[in-house]
Design an enzyme around this catalytic site. Structure first.
Site, short mmCIF file in Angstrom:
data_model
loop_
_atom_site.label_atom_id
_atom_site.label_comp_id
_atom_site.label_asym_id
_atom_site.label_seq_id
_atom_site.Cartn_x
_atom_site.Cartn_y
_atom_site.Cartn_z
N SER A 60 38.48 39.11 41.84
CA SER A 60 39.07 39.65 43.06
C SER A 60 40.52 39.19 43.18
O SER A 60 41.42 40.02 43.28
CB SER A 60 38.26 39.21 44.28
OG SER A 60 38.88 39.62 45.48
N GLY A 90 47.30 42.05 36.89
CA GLY A 90 46.64 43.00 36.02
C GLY A 90 45.24 42.60 35.63
O GLY A 90 44.51 43.39 35.04
N ASP A 144 34.99 43.18 48.01
CA ASP A 144 36.01 43.67 47.08
C ASP A 144 35.34 44.06 45.77
O ASP A 144 35.38 43.32 44.79
CB ASP A 144 37.07 42.60 46.85
CG ASP A 144 38.23 43.09 45.99
OD1 ASP A 144 38.32 44.30 45.74
OD2 ASP A 144 39.04 42.25 45.56
N SER A 169 42.76 41.84 37.75
CA SER A 169 41.76 42.19 38.77
C SER A 169 40.68 43.09 38.21
O SER A 169 40.93 44.00 37.43
CB SER A 169 42.43 42.92 39.94
OG SER A 169 42.89 42.02 40.89
N HIS A 220 39.80 46.68 45.39
CA HIS A 220 41.20 46.95 45.71
C HIS A 220 41.92 47.67 44.58
O HIS A 220 43.09 48.03 44.72
CB HIS A 220 41.94 45.65 46.06
CG HIS A 220 42.17 44.72 44.93
ND1 HIS A 220 41.30 43.69 44.61
CD2 HIS A 220 43.18 44.63 44.03
CE1 HIS A 220 41.78 43.02 43.56
NE2 HIS A 220 42.91 43.58 43.19
#
Length: 406
Positions: A369, A351, A271, A353, A232
């Site tokens: 994720s 931030g 993801d 991820s 993502h």
């Protein structure tokens, strides 16, 4: 181009030694003293352990890594899972089985009776996963589902007031309700990308915003260098940029998303992504140490349920917790349903991820994720959860090789 809501959390991290929440420099068979002092401190802080307890845990973690597969094979179809468990201040490896009768356990282990085999629970969880594949929807109030080894059940996570939604969802799946229990969670997980700044890499899609995420692990595809991150965090062919200090300062272009997998709202998928890094950049087989020493990546051996794990991200640095379950399906608040995530008690912030999850002995586990809760307040915080996409399926999907160092 994938859009992010203004409230979405988490982001990306800087090229070079990836940032991770765990920093250790020992092989899976190495002594506990080889764990870096800074990572030991983070684990003791977030897991609420003394130095002696952490050393004993690391001993059991090595036992689990060495014998987990053999123990499962010995139980055969009766195997009901294994996990690391803490009781009375010490740790042990628990092996669950549906086999009747006493069995001898080795030092540091316990053989425990269970009603359902792991294969039975996995099949029940797969029935829940199949609801969307058959055209159904995950109802509002249902946050996710996973096999919970210690309780020998499939847990369906629901929000406050979401019990009926959970009951309806389970009924629609046709799963045996004796295998399932509902658990109420305080907060629905959300993706960990953000519009707020911090150390990391940036995406500039031209919509007036910058998006930040964290690097997972450095890899190669043949002779091409790169790193893995969350799906993502960006779409294939989008450029990424180094984030300079102060935060949110757009630096030079460092690479391009080579591939990315992330479903649209209302759909199911994975993801994860990988970024092809431009020539002239240096990538190390290490995790950024937040000024306290980088963590060398030694390999990618998968950790057991109950294992201590740490993650690193641009916003919250090193944060540690334990693995609660594997192969969880998570229904995010933004509408996407992600399969095969590992559930942990480590906290995370906007931030983070795409950032790294690693064990004490330096074994790479996966990339962040999403999560629920936050890192604010005193730790450990039993309300925090983070979910990572396991590393090995990412490497396999894109034909990547993890960068490691002896």
């Amino acid at each position: 181009m994938r859009k992010f809501a203004s409230w979405a959390k988490r982001g990306l991290i800087v090229l070079s030694p990836l940032p991770l929440a765990m920093a250790m420099a020992a092989s899976a068979a190495g002594p506990s003293d080889s764990v870096s002092p800074s990572l030991r401190a983070a684990m003791q802080r977030d897991l609420g352990l003394t130095s002696a307890q952490l050393s004993q845990y690391l001993k059991i973690e090595r036992l689990a890594a060495q014998q987990e597969k053999q123990l499962a094979k010995a139980q055969g179809r009766n195997f009901a899972g294994s996990w690391i468990e803490q009781a009375n201040g010490s740790f042990k490896l628990v092996v669950a089985t549906t086999r009747i009768g006493p069995q001898k356990a080795g030092a540091g282990m316990e053989i425990r009776s269970a009603r359902h085999s792991l294969a039975e629970l996995d099949a029940s969880k797969a029935q829940l996963d199949a609801v969307q594949a058959r055209g159904g929807k995950v109802p509002k109030g249902v946050y996710g589902w996973y096999v919970d080894l210690p309780s020998n059940s499939v847990v369906v996570s629901v929000g406050k007031g979401g019990q009926q939604a959970g009951i309806d969802f389970v009924a629609r799946s046709g799963v045996d309700v004796q295998n399932v229990r509902l658990v109420t969670e305080d907060e629905q997980p959300s993706l960990r990308s953000t519009l707020q700044g911090g150390l990391g890499y940036l995406r500039n899609p031209g919509d007036g915003y910058l998006y930040a995420c964290s690097i997972g692990f450095t890899v190669t595809q043949g002779s091409t260098p790169g790193y893995v991150s969350a799906g993502h965090c960006g779409d294939a062919n989008e450029p990424v940029y180094l984030e300079l200090s102060p935060q949110w300062t757009l630096g030079p272009k460092i690479g391009t998303f080579a591939a990315s997998s992330f479903p649209n709202p209302g759909q199911t998928g994975n993801d994860y992504s990988w970024v092809r890094v431009d020539a002239g950049n240096t990538l190390l087989p290490a995790v950024y140490g937040w000024g306290k020493g980088d963590v060398t990546v030694r390999g990618g051996t998968e950790a057991a349920v109950g294992a201590a794990i740490c993650r690193s991200g641009r916003t919250s640095g090193w944060r540690c917790g334990t693995i609660e379950a594997k192969n969880q399906t998570v229904n995010y608040s933004s509408g996407e349903t992600i399969l095969n995530l590992t559930r942990t008690t480590a906290c995370s912030e906007g931030g983070d991820s795409g950032g790294s999850f690693i064990t004490g002995p330096g074994q790479a586990q996966g990339v962040l994720s999403g999560g629920s809760g936050s890192c604010k307040g005193k730790q450990p915080n039993n309300r925090t959860r983070s979910f990572y996409q396991p590393l090995l399926p990412i490497l396999s999907a894109y034909n990547l090789t993890l960068r490691t160092s002896p």
